[in-house]
Design a protein around this motif. Structure first.
Motif, short mmCIF file in Angstrom:
data_model
loop_
_atom_site.label_atom_id
_atom_site.label_comp_id
_atom_site.label_asym_id
_atom_site.label_seq_id
_atom_site.Cartn_x
_atom_site.Cartn_y
_atom_site.Cartn_z
N ALA A 226 0.74 -0.70 -3.34
CA ALA A 226 0.80 -1.52 -4.56
C ALA A 226 -0.28 -1.04 -5.52
O ALA A 226 -1.36 -0.63 -5.09
CB ALA A 226 0.59 -2.99 -4.24
N MET A 228 -2.44 -2.60 -8.57
CA MET A 228 -2.77 -3.88 -9.18
C MET A 228 -3.83 -3.70 -10.26
O MET A 228 -4.82 -2.98 -10.05
CB MET A 228 -3.28 -4.86 -8.11
CG MET A 228 -2.27 -5.15 -7.02
SD MET A 228 -2.82 -6.44 -5.88
CE MET A 228 -1.55 -6.32 -4.59
N GLN A 297 5.77 -4.97 2.08
CA GLN A 297 5.98 -5.38 0.68
C GLN A 297 5.70 -6.87 0.51
O GLN A 297 5.04 -7.29 -0.46
CB GLN A 297 7.41 -5.06 0.23
CG GLN A 297 7.67 -3.60 -0.02
CD GLN A 297 8.23 -2.89 1.20
OE1 GLN A 297 8.28 -3.46 2.29
NE2 GLN A 297 8.64 -1.64 1.02
N GLU A 298 6.18 -7.64 1.46
CA GLU A 298 5.94 -9.09 1.40
C GLU A 298 4.46 -9.40 1.51
O GLU A 298 3.93 -10.27 0.80
CB GLU A 298 6.73 -9.78 2.52
CG GLU A 298 6.64 -11.29 2.52
CD GLU A 298 7.47 -11.90 3.63
OE1 GLU A 298 6.89 -12.56 4.52
OE2 GLU A 298 8.70 -11.72 3.61
N ALA A 301 2.82 -8.54 -1.78
CA ALA A 301 3.19 -9.51 -2.82
C ALA A 301 2.40 -10.81 -2.64
O ALA A 301 1.93 -11.41 -3.61
CB ALA A 301 4.69 -9.79 -2.77
N ALA A 302 2.22 -11.23 -1.38
CA ALA A 302 1.45 -12.44 -1.12
C ALA A 302 -0.02 -12.24 -1.50
O ALA A 302 -0.67 -13.15 -2.04
CB ALA A 302 1.57 -12.82 0.35
N PHE A 304 -1.07 -10.25 -3.87
CA PHE A 304 -1.11 -10.29 -5.34
C PHE A 304 -1.13 -11.73 -5.85
O PHE A 304 -1.89 -12.08 -6.76
CB PHE A 304 0.08 -9.53 -5.93
CG PHE A 304 0.13 -9.60 -7.43
CD1 PHE A 304 -0.63 -8.74 -8.21
CD2 PHE A 304 0.91 -10.56 -8.07
CE1 PHE A 304 -0.61 -8.83 -9.59
CE2 PHE A 304 0.94 -10.65 -9.46
CZ PHE A 304 0.18 -9.77 -10.22
N GLU A 305 -0.28 -12.57 -5.28
CA GLU A 305 -0.21 -13.97 -5.73
C GLU A 305 -1.54 -14.67 -5.54
O GLU A 305 -2.03 -15.38 -6.43
CB GLU A 305 0.91 -14.70 -4.98
CG GLU A 305 2.31 -14.26 -5.36
CD GLU A 305 3.38 -14.99 -4.58
OE1 GLU A 305 3.02 -15.97 -3.86
OE2 GLU A 305 4.56 -14.60 -4.67
N VAL A 318 4.51 -3.52 -6.62
CA VAL A 318 4.58 -3.22 -5.19
C VAL A 318 5.72 -2.23 -4.98
O VAL A 318 6.82 -2.40 -5.53
CB VAL A 318 4.83 -4.51 -4.37
CG1 VAL A 318 5.00 -4.16 -2.89
CG2 VAL A 318 3.69 -5.50 -4.56
N SER A 320 8.89 -0.46 -3.74
CA SER A 320 10.12 -0.98 -3.14
C SER A 320 10.80 0.05 -2.26
O SER A 320 11.83 -0.25 -1.65
CB SER A 320 11.07 -1.44 -4.24
OG SER A 320 11.38 -0.36 -5.12
#
Length: 473
Positions: A226, A228, A297-298, A301-302, A304-305, A318, A320
């Motif tokens: 990822a 960021m 990926q999940e 993503a978590a 990042f959140e 992220v 894919s």
């Protein structure tokens, strides 16, 4: 200790002791600095095919007091392989010693000769369903012996360590021509002085590494990356702490990238697609490798959140697919090429304690701009292990030659600041000949004295890579 050149008489005598074709003339530009600033020299190149032939060569050089320069892939950036003056030495190239001698998958060990290309060692590990994690931009041409001689770092140090951490045993030829049979595959071997770790990082000044037993690891089951966007290096450091808390040792790399580096890439390599339409001032590249079933990926993503909620990131992508992950890494690994195309006034491979990086970066820029207000700084590198490439560049439209009168001052400013911050002026590139004065200026006197005693004890004639690391006396 005065050395003799590898002249015609010496080469004729040596050639008689070796198989036909072992010696060859040097090629034009073969020993020049990859950055184009220095021209190297050598009387000839020896290409041994066995450790016994290496021993014969070194023994002859020691008897004749002819300097020896071990050669790997020639990718080093601190003149470790570049002799610019003095008697012409004999170069020993390991280009014919490239065998993977054995792979022990159950032991997670591979035994490779020193001339093996790093990418070939990685491929051999992959064939055994294992990972050899040392990864460098030059992995398609650098050789494992040179990686060990310089204690190479690279992209995965955060998770797997430097080259030193990846080596279990060595075979090497010492300066008197004796062969050290230290090619053990043991995790525990507490039998006196650690000669292996003395040879690693010595840059060929204590002997010639001819083979190594290297650690392997399980291959990640799933990988993702990822990119960021962070507001500043302090946020990047906080993001690293958050990521390690969430993901632990499964983070393989955590790279800091500046907007200056992305701008250089746009100017010099416009064909390389970047993650964002407008280059951010700062971003990080995070690489994740799961050794068990899961969704990287999940997980990213978590991360990042959570980071966004904490105000640490403002945008991100992220990967894919494997192709997109590779594209992210192409951006990171192309930044050095972009730097070279722009032309640095002075480049610095430094490390400082992690918590001091956010203060170091702007303080360095301020001090450099006190020298020349239009200097540009591209700071990027391995934030996870504190290693930054902190490089100064001319203003857009100007050539680095216009700053030649400032080059020494630029380096001094950066390195003095590194010393103030309790860092190192050589994080992963080594000392070579380029940083001998820096070592003398910044290193602890007791350590320097011990290094000189070790050099004199193992190499009393001073033949091994003379002038590298320690000044030839």
């Amino acid at each position: 200790m005065m050395l003799n050149p590898a002249d015609a008489d010496f080469l004729a005598s040596l050639e008689a002791q070796l198989p036909a074709g072992t010696l060859r003339p040097r090629r034009e530009g073969e020993f020049d600095d990859p950055r184009g600033r220095f021209e190297g020299r050598a009387g000839a190149v020896a290409r041994p095919a066995t450790v016994e032939e290496v021993a014969t060569i070194v023994r002859a050089c020691n008897a004749a007091r002819v300097g020896v320069v071990p050669m790997g892939g020639g990718t080093g950036l601190v003149l470790g392989q570049v002799v610019t003056d003095g008697p012409a030495p004999l170069a020993i190239s390991l280009e014919r010693m490239t065998a993977i001698r054995a792979t022990y998958a159950e032991e997670n060990v591979i035994v490779a000769e020193a001339g093996a290309i790093l990418a070939d060692v990685q491929a051999a590990a992959e064939e055994a369903s294992r990972l050899f994690p040392l990864s460098l931009a030059a992995e398609g041409s650098c050789r494992i012996g040179g990686n060990l001689a310089t204690n190479a770092g690279g992209l995965n140090v955060l998770r797997y360590g430097n080259a030193r951490d990846l080596c279990l045993g060595l075979e090497a030829v010492l300066p008197d021509g004796s062969i050290w049979h230290g090619l053990k595959r043991l995790r525990k071997d507490n039998t006196g002085y650690d000669l292996k770790n003395l040879m690693i990082g010595a840059e060929g000044t204590l002997g010639v590494i001819t083979a190594a037993a290297l650690r392997l690891f399980p291959r990640p089951v799933e990988q993702a990356s990822a990119v960021m966007v962070v507001p500043d290096p302090q946020a990047a450091l906080s993001l690293l702490s958050l990521a390690r808390g969430r993901l632990g040792e499964e983070i393989s790399a955590f790279e800091l990238i500046s907007g200056a580096g992305l701008d250089f890439l746009s100017q010099t390599h416009p064909d390389i697609r970047q993650p964002f339409d407008v280059a951010p001032n700062w971003c990080v590249l995070i690489d994740l490798g799961l050794t068990r079933a899961g969704d990287p990926q999940e997980a990213l993503a978590a991360l990042f959140e959570e980071a966004a909620e904490a105000g640490l990131v403002s945008d991100g992508v992220v990967s894919s697919s494997a192709a997109q992950r590779e594209a992210f890494w192409t951006v990171r690994e192309s930044i050095p090429a972009a730097n070279k195309a722009v032309g640095a006034i002075s480049s610095h491979d430094i490390s400082v304690p992690l918590s001091r990086i956010p203060t170091f970066i702007p303080e360095g820029i301020a001090r450099l701009r006190a020298l020349a207000p239009d200097i540009r700084v591209n700071c990027f590198g391995h934030l996870g292990d504190g290693n930054l490439h902190y490089n100064a560049f001319p203003a857009q439209g100007r050539d680095r030659s216009e700053y030649d009168h400032l080059r020494a001052d630029v380096k001094r400013v950066v390195h003095d600041l590194v010393q103030e911050f309790d860092g190192s002026v050589s994080a992963e590139h080594g000392i070579g000949r380029l940083k001998v004065e820096d070592l003398e200026r910044y290193q602890d006197p007791a350590k320097l004295a011990a290094m000189r005693a070790i050099k004199e004890g193992l190499d009393p004639n001073g033949i091994m890579n003379p002038g590298a690391v320690l000044r030839a006396l």
